[in-house]
Structure formats: C-alpha cells, structure tokens
Scaffold this motif. Structure first.
Motif, PDB file in Angstrom:
ATOM      1  N   THR A   1     -53.289  15.780 -36.448  1.00 51.59           N
ATOM      2  CA  THR A   1     -52.899  15.036 -37.646  1.00 51.59           C
ATOM      3  C   THR A   1     -52.406  13.627 -37.340  1.00 51.59           C
ATOM      4  O   THR A   1     -52.871  12.664 -37.929  1.00 51.59           O
ATOM      5  N   VAL A   2     -51.479  13.495 -36.432  1.00 51.87           N
ATOM      6  CA  VAL A   2     -50.884  12.193 -36.108  1.00 51.87           C
ATOM      7  C   VAL A   2     -51.687  11.483 -35.027  1.00 51.87           C
ATOM      8  O   VAL A   2     -51.775  10.264 -35.004  1.00 51.87           O
ATOM      9  N   GLY A   3     -52.259  12.262 -34.116  1.00 55.56           N
ATOM     10  CA  GLY A   3     -53.018  11.701 -33.008  1.00 55.56           C
ATOM     11  C   GLY A   3     -52.252  11.833 -31.706  1.00 55.56           C
ATOM     12  O   GLY A   3     -51.020  11.876 -31.686  1.00 55.56           O
ATOM     13  N   ALA A   4     -53.007  11.917 -30.623  1.00 61.45           N
ATOM     14  CA  ALA A   4     -52.391  12.040 -29.297  1.00 61.45           C
ATOM     15  C   ALA A   4     -51.780  10.702 -28.882  1.00 61.45           C
ATOM     16  O   ALA A   4     -52.152   9.646 -29.394  1.00 61.45           O
ATOM     17  N   GLY A   5     -50.866  10.764 -27.958  1.00 59.44           N
ATOM     18  CA  GLY A   5     -50.252   9.540 -27.452  1.00 59.44           C
ATOM     19  C   GLY A   5     -49.079   9.065 -28.273  1.00 59.44           C
ATOM     20  O   GLY A   5     -48.657   7.927 -28.124  1.00 59.44           O
ATOM     21  N   ARG A   6     -48.544   9.901 -29.163  1.00 63.17           N
ATOM     22  CA  ARG A   6     -47.362   9.551 -29.953  1.00 63.17           C
ATOM     23  C   ARG A   6     -46.277  10.565 -29.665  1.00 63.17           C
ATOM     24  O   ARG A   6     -45.996  11.448 -30.462  1.00 63.17           O
ATOM     25  N   PRO A   7     -45.658  10.466 -28.494  1.00 67.13           N
ATOM     26  CA  PRO A   7     -44.701  11.495 -28.073  1.00 67.13           C
ATOM     27  C   PRO A   7     -43.421  11.550 -28.898  1.00 67.13           C
ATOM     28  O   PRO A   7     -42.738  12.564 -28.888  1.00 67.13           O
ATOM     29  N   ALA A   8     -43.074  10.500 -29.619  1.00 63.00           N
ATOM     30  CA  ALA A   8     -41.847  10.531 -30.417  1.00 63.00           C
ATOM     31  C   ALA A   8     -41.937  11.607 -31.500  1.00 63.00           C
ATOM     32  O   ALA A   8     -40.976  12.348 -31.727  1.00 63.00           O
ATOM     33  N   PHE A   9     -43.086  11.698 -32.159  1.00 64.36           N
ATOM     34  CA  PHE A   9     -43.268  12.737 -33.175  1.00 64.36           C
ATOM     35  C   PHE A   9     -43.229  14.113 -32.534  1.00 64.36           C
ATOM     36  O   PHE A   9     -42.609  15.040 -33.065  1.00 64.36           O
ATOM     37  N   ALA A  10     -43.912  14.252 -31.415  1.00 60.25           N
ATOM     38  CA  ALA A  10     -43.965  15.545 -30.737  1.00 60.25           C
ATOM     39  C   ALA A  10     -42.579  15.946 -30.231  1.00 60.25           C
ATOM     40  O   ALA A  10     -42.193  17.114 -30.353  1.00 60.25           O
ATOM     41  N   LEU A  11     -41.825  15.010 -29.680  1.00 57.45           N
ATOM     42  CA  LEU A  11     -40.478  15.323 -29.190  1.00 57.45           C
ATOM     43  C   LEU A  11     -39.571  15.756 -30.337  1.00 57.45           C
ATOM     44  O   LEU A  11     -38.816  16.728 -30.205  1.00 57.45           O
ATOM     45  N   THR A  12     -39.663  15.078 -31.461  1.00 55.89           N
ATOM     46  CA  THR A  12     -38.857  15.449 -32.625  1.00 55.89           C
ATOM     47  C   THR A  12     -39.213  16.852 -33.116  1.00 55.89           C
ATOM     48  O   THR A  12     -38.328  17.682 -33.360  1.00 55.89           O
ATOM     49  N   ALA A  13     -40.506  17.116 -33.246  1.00 56.82           N
ATOM     50  CA  ALA A  13     -40.946  18.426 -33.727  1.00 56.82           C
ATOM     51  C   ALA A  13     -40.581  19.535 -32.742  1.00 56.82           C
ATOM     52  O   ALA A  13     -40.131  20.612 -33.139  1.00 56.82           O
ATOM     53  N   LEU A  14     -40.752  19.276 -31.454  1.00 54.92           N
ATOM     54  CA  LEU A  14     -40.418  20.288 -30.450  1.00 54.92           C
ATOM     55  C   LEU A  14     -38.909  20.499 -30.350  1.00 54.92           C
ATOM     56  O   LEU A  14     -38.458  21.611 -30.068  1.00 54.92           O
ATOM     57  N   SER A  15     -38.134  19.471 -30.582  1.00 52.84           N
ATOM     58  CA  SER A  15     -36.677  19.631 -30.605  1.00 52.84           C
ATOM     59  C   SER A  15     -36.254  20.514 -31.780  1.00 52.84           C
ATOM     60  O   SER A  15     -35.372  21.364 -31.640  1.00 52.84           O
ATOM     61  N   LEU A  16     -36.897  20.318 -32.922  1.00 53.98           N
ATOM     62  CA  LEU A  16     -36.611  21.188 -34.066  1.00 53.98           C
ATOM     63  C   LEU A  16     -37.026  22.626 -33.781  1.00 53.98           C
ATOM     64  O   LEU A  16     -36.306  23.564 -34.140  1.00 53.98           O
ATOM     65  N   LEU A  17     -38.163  22.806 -33.114  1.00 57.38           N
ATOM     66  CA  LEU A  17     -38.597  24.151 -32.731  1.00 57.38           C
ATOM     67  C   LEU A  17     -37.583  24.785 -31.779  1.00 57.38           C
ATOM     68  O   LEU A  17     -37.213  25.949 -31.944  1.00 57.38           O
ATOM     69  N   ALA A  18     -37.117  24.031 -30.790  1.00 58.87           N
ATOM     70  CA  ALA A  18     -36.132  24.554 -29.835  1.00 58.87           C
ATOM     71  C   ALA A  18     -34.830  24.935 -30.545  1.00 58.87           C
ATOM     72  O   ALA A  18     -34.226  25.965 -30.241  1.00 58.87           O
ATOM     73  N   ALA A  19     -34.413  24.121 -31.496  1.00 55.80           N
ATOM     74  CA  ALA A  19     -33.190  24.438 -32.248  1.00 55.80           C
ATOM     75  C   ALA A  19     -33.386  25.692 -33.100  1.00 55.80           C
ATOM     76  O   ALA A  19     -32.493  26.544 -33.169  1.00 55.80           O
ATOM     77  N   LEU A  20     -34.531  25.820 -33.740  1.00 57.81           N
ATOM     78  CA  LEU A  20     -34.807  27.017 -34.541  1.00 57.81           C
ATOM     79  C   LEU A  20     -34.863  28.268 -33.674  1.00 57.81           C
ATOM     80  O   LEU A  20     -34.341  29.313 -34.051  1.00 57.81           O
TER      81      LEU A  20
ATOM     82  N   TRP B   1     -41.081  21.308 -23.078  1.00 54.69           N
ATOM     83  CA  TRP B   1     -41.380  20.096 -22.319  1.00 54.69           C
ATOM     84  C   TRP B   1     -42.774  20.169 -21.679  1.00 54.69           C
ATOM     85  O   TRP B   1     -43.490  19.162 -21.644  1.00 54.69           O
ATOM     86  N   LEU B   2     -43.151  21.341 -21.194  1.00 55.06           N
ATOM     87  CA  LEU B   2     -44.485  21.486 -20.593  1.00 55.06           C
ATOM     88  C   LEU B   2     -45.580  21.163 -21.605  1.00 55.06           C
ATOM     89  O   LEU B   2     -46.567  20.488 -21.276  1.00 55.06           O
ATOM     90  N   SER B   3     -45.425  21.625 -22.830  1.00 55.70           N
ATOM     91  CA  SER B   3     -46.415  21.305 -23.868  1.00 55.70           C
ATOM     92  C   SER B   3     -46.371  19.827 -24.218  1.00 55.70           C
ATOM     93  O   SER B   3     -47.420  19.199 -24.403  1.00 55.70           O
ATOM     94  N   LEU B   4     -45.178  19.280 -24.309  1.00 60.43           N
ATOM     95  CA  LEU B   4     -45.026  17.856 -24.622  1.00 60.43           C
ATOM     96  C   LEU B   4     -45.662  17.002 -23.535  1.00 60.43           C
ATOM     97  O   LEU B   4     -46.465  16.114 -23.812  1.00 60.43           O
ATOM     98  N   ASN B   5     -45.340  17.276 -22.304  1.00 58.48           N
ATOM     99  CA  ASN B   5     -45.834  16.478 -21.183  1.00 58.48           C
ATOM    100  C   ASN B   5     -47.318  16.707 -20.928  1.00 58.48           C
ATOM    101  O   ASN B   5     -48.047  15.776 -20.609  1.00 58.48           O
ATOM    102  N   GLY B   6     -47.746  17.940 -21.064  1.00 57.21           N
ATOM    103  CA  GLY B   6     -49.133  18.246 -20.722  1.00 57.21           C
ATOM    104  C   GLY B   6     -50.152  17.919 -21.790  1.00 57.21           C
ATOM    105  O   GLY B   6     -51.309  17.648 -21.462  1.00 57.21           O
ATOM    106  N   PHE B   7     -49.743  17.934 -23.071  1.00 60.32           N
ATOM    107  CA  PHE B   7     -50.747  17.781 -24.117  1.00 60.32           C
ATOM    108  C   PHE B   7     -50.437  16.727 -25.170  1.00 60.32           C
ATOM    109  O   PHE B   7     -51.312  16.368 -25.943  1.00 60.32           O
ATOM    110  N   ALA B   8     -49.216  16.234 -25.242  1.00 55.48           N
ATOM    111  CA  ALA B   8     -48.875  15.247 -26.274  1.00 55.48           C
ATOM    112  C   ALA B   8     -49.019  13.818 -25.794  1.00 55.48           C
ATOM    113  O   ALA B   8     -49.037  12.902 -26.607  1.00 55.48           O
TER     114      ALA B   8
END
Length: 142
Positions: A41-60, A78-85
């Motif tokens: 949806t947003v596109g690869a190479g935008r880690p700020a969105f991915a970090l925010t979403a993954l932080s919310l997932l970690a909190a949930l 972090w592995l998903s963020l670093n490896g694919f985002a």
C-alpha cells in the motif's frame, strides 16, 4: 492483610499471560503480514510507517504477554522491518545506531503494552476483591 476468597464466590483471578512461544508466533506472522501489507500500500523503502505499525503490533502483543516475551517480540518485529521494509528486500543489515534505535523502540513498545496490561489487571483485581462494604473500593480518588 491478605484475605483468601474462594473462586466460587464470584471473584475472578487475574488473567494469565499467553505462553511466550504463542506470542512469538503471533509476532512473526503478524510482522510479516503487516510489512507485506505496508509494502503493497505505502511502498517499500518507507521504514517510518513500518516502524510505527510494528511498534503498535508489539504493544498489542505485549497486552497479553509476559515481560520475558518482550525481547523476542521486539527481535522478531525488527527482523521483518530490517529484512523486508527497507531495500534491498530479503537482506538483513546492521546500520549501528539506526537499528539499535529501532530495536529499542520495538522493545519499549512491547514493555509498555505488557506493563499497561499488568496495571489494568491488578487494578481490576483490587477493585473486585476489595469491593466489600467499608473497603473503600469504588470511592472517588482510589
């Protein structure tokens, strides 16, 4: 003073946290799914969105986990963020300060979620067990 109350009397125990391997499986599957959806949806190479979403997932996930599950949850996110985002997709890299900050952010989110759940459950248990006449529970300010 601790007062023992039979569970059949209507008092409910504090919910037990989910087993760590189940939390980690949810973190693994959820992080991969979330990163795939964000990349689509947003596109690869935008880690700020991915970090925010993954932080919310970690909190949930922290809401139903033990404190001991937080480091594993953060690492799997972090592995998903670093490896694919971030490009190149499928390649793990270590960029020193950036990745340390990302790991700290994910770990902090998982710990905040777990801590929040513990406070809410403890407060609810206190109110349930201390709701007898003259106990002060339910009064304003407590």
């Amino acid at each position: 003073m601790v007062e023992w109350v039979p569970l059949g009397s209507g008092a409910r125990p504090v919910p037990r946290p989910v087993a760590d391997p189940l939390v980690w499986a949810a973190a693994f599957a959820g992080a991969l799914t979330l990163v795939a959806v964000l990349n689509g949806t947003v596109g690869a190479g935008r880690p700020a969105f991915a970090l925010t979403a993954l932080s919310l997932l970690a909190a949930l996930l922290g809401l139903c986990a033990r404190f001991a599950a937080a480091p594993g949850t953060a690492l799997l996110c972090w592995l998903s963020l670093n490896g694919f985002a971030i490009p190149p997709a499928g390649t793990l890299t270590w960029a020193g300060r950036r990745d340390a900050l990302w790991l700290a952010c994910l770990l902090g989110a998982a710990l905040v979620g777990t801590g929040l759940a513990r406070v809410v459950h403890a407060r609810a248990a206190y109110r349930r067990l201390g709701a007898g006449p003259g106990s002060g529970a339910g009064e304003p300010g407590l």
